[in-house]
Design an enzyme around this catalytic site. Structure first.
Site, PDB file in Angstrom:
ATOM      1  N   ASP A  49       3.101  -2.127  -9.114  1.00  0.00           N
ATOM      2  CA  ASP A  49       1.897  -2.308  -8.506  1.00  0.00           C
ATOM      3  C   ASP A  49       1.756  -3.911  -7.988  1.00  0.00           C
ATOM      4  OD1 ASP A  49      -0.931  -1.698  -7.406  1.00  0.00           O
ATOM      5  OD2 ASP A  49      -0.889  -3.520  -9.905  1.00  0.00           O
ATOM      6  N   GLU A 121       4.632   3.770  -8.242  1.00  0.00           N
ATOM      7  CA  GLU A 121       5.079   2.764  -8.589  1.00  0.00           C
ATOM      8  C   GLU A 121       5.849   1.577  -9.751  1.00  0.00           C
ATOM      9  OE1 GLU A 121       0.079   0.779  -8.031  1.00  0.00           O
ATOM     10  OE2 GLU A 121       0.831   1.755 -10.517  1.00  0.00           O
TER      11      GLU A 121
END
Length: 226
Positions: A49, A121
């Site tokens: 992320d 992610e």
């Protein structure tokens, strides 16, 4: 480590050959099958992320040197949100390579938006740890591709824009009416209708009410602006 046929095929679709295949295996392993020795993708998701955010922030600055922070923020949010990550994951069929427990497989885990977004992610983080920032950056820019150039339209919040359109014409705010719900409990499909006091309306379907409202607002806004 020898990769399974599914994981090897995904590696080919991803376009990155791992020096440490264990990183890819962990990035594709859901907590429903993870263990203290095997691990799952949650920690990699946390890192991915942040890597995605840095790459996108830099890409947006380079794409529009004159943009203000107020202009950049919604573009950034549109590029890094879970819905976008899940859309990218679907394009490379990440779901087919996920390692899921029986309960997740039975409830359609390979198609779940949140799960696909998280795993995407994690895969970014796996590439980062395997080959460094430059490799992760190149991967992200390639996979996100035209989204970066078209993000201005994607960043526009349709419900806000429709409300502003109505206010400018002295109309009350739009209404969003739940029209129907189809599909099984684990994968519902919501139908929502956006309505204006002037009588104009548009319907849309999505896997969440929020997304259905946004899509209905977008469709109605396109109709009234046309």
């Amino acid at each position: 480590m020898k990769l399974s046929a599914e994981t090897r095929a995904f590696e080919d679709r991803l376009g990155h050959r791992f020096a440490d295949p264990a990183l890819l295996v962990r990035a594709l392993t859901h907590s429903s099958v993870g263990s203290p020795t095997r691990g799952d993708y949650q920690r990699l998701e946390f890192l991915g992320d942040r890597v995605l955010g840095l790459v996108m922030a830099e890409a947006l600055l380079e794409a529009d040197p004159d943009a203000t922070e107020g202009q950049l923020a919604p573009r950034f949010n549109a590029l890094v949100r879970k819905e976008t990550c899940a859309a990218v994951a679907r394009e490379i069929d990440l779901g087919a390579a996920l390692k899921l427990g029986r309960s997740e497989m039975m409830t359609g885990g390979r198609r779940k938006q949140a799960l696909l977004g998280d795993a995407m992610e994690a895969v970014i983080a796996a590439v980062y740890r395997d080959a460094g920032f430059a490799a992760a950056q190149a991967l992200i820019l390639r996979l996100w591709g035209g989204r970066i150039l078209s993000v201005e339209a994607d960043a526009r919040d349709a419900k806000t824009a429709l409300q502003e359109w109505a206010q400018a014409r002295k109309l009350p705010p739009p209404d969003y009416v739940d029209v129907g719900r189809d599909g099984p409990d684990h994968a519902p499909l919501f139908t929502v209708e956006a309505r204006l006091a002037s009588g104009q309306a548009a319907q849309a379907q999505a896997r969440s009410k929020r997304d259905a409202q946004q899509l209905a607002a977008k469709a109605l806004l396109a109709a009234v602006e046309a």
